[in-house]
Design an enzyme around this catalytic site. Structure first.
Site, short mmCIF file in Angstrom:
data_model
loop_
_atom_site.label_atom_id
_atom_site.label_comp_id
_atom_site.label_asym_id
_atom_site.label_seq_id
_atom_site.Cartn_x
_atom_site.Cartn_y
_atom_site.Cartn_z
N LEU A 1 -23.93 -52.29 30.16
CA LEU A 1 -22.74 -52.55 29.36
C LEU A 1 -22.43 -54.04 29.26
CD1 LEU A 1 -20.08 -51.32 28.06
CD2 LEU A 1 -19.11 -51.46 30.37
N SER A 2 -22.83 -54.80 30.27
CA SER A 2 -22.42 -56.20 30.40
C SER A 2 -23.33 -57.16 29.62
CB SER A 2 -22.43 -56.61 31.87
OG SER A 2 -22.30 -58.01 32.00
#
EC number: 5.99.1.4
Length: 213
Positions: A11-12
């Site tokens: 996600l990052s």
């Protein structure tokens, strides 16, 4: 040979950039990197933190900054069609693909690029099916083994003092963020600063905010 645990969540965007630039950051050093997917949301909750994308002004800046950082580092990057998104299927898929308990660099690279290249919806069912077909996991991503390993990685990370991703842990020291990679390299090269008391003493300052009125 030093062992580095690289805690990441697909996600990052910062984890993606750190992952892509890590080979250059560690070039010439004798190290082994173990890639360990964690659920960033659970790590943040453990420390009472909000996700960066939950703060509108911060979210806007982060997207601008990561695109600039990608440009600066020469890393191809496109924001996914929707962000943030639920990363659990990707995390469990990666863990189900490893020959051992953790995925290798190729698996992580494939998943990261699924998210951060092309600008498509990272969690679209048809794209997830295509990704799973490409990686051909030997275990069931929705099975208990993958779920248990993700929980174990996340608990291990928080126990080690990890409070966000990317986090690289070596010799019990946590190096957080893309901009910590030069600091990590300096440590691995034996920079004398790390032999001083600075590392341990720095966080021991009392906080004035903890004083009772």
């Amino acid at each position: 040979m030093k062992q580095i645990d690289f805690y990441l969540d697909f996600l990052s965007p910062y984890a993606y950039l750190a992952f892509e630039t890590l080979p250059v950051a560690l070039q010439g050093l004798s190290v082994q990197v173990r890639y360990k997917p964690v659920l960033l949301g659970a790590v943040l909750r453990e420390h009472g933190l909000r996700g960066p994308a939950e703060i509108p002004a911060k979210r806007a800046f982060i997207y601008r900054q990561v695109l600039w950082l990608a440009h600066e580092h020469g890393v191809p990057m496109d924001l996914p069609a929707e962000h943030p998104f639920a990363p659990l299927p990707l995390l469990r898929l990666a863990l189900a693909c490893g020959a051992g308990p953790q995925p290798n660099r190729y698996i992580c690279e494939t998943v990261f690029r699924h998210v951060w290249r092309g600008g498509a919806d990272a969690s679209a069912p048809e794209r997830l099916q295509q990704l799973a077909a490409e990686l051909a996991p030997p275990r069931d991503p929705s099975g208990e083994a993958a779920k248990a390993q993700l929980r174990a990685n996340t608990e291990e990370a928080t126990a080690a003092g990890v409070f966000g991703v990317p986090a690289l842990v070596v010799d019990g020291r946590v190096f957080w963020g893309l901009d910590a990679l030069p600091m990590l390299r300096a440590y691995l090269e034996g920079d004398a600063w790390f032999a001083t008391s600075a590392w341990d003493e720095a966080p021991r300052r009392p906080s004035a905010l903890d004083r009772k009125p």
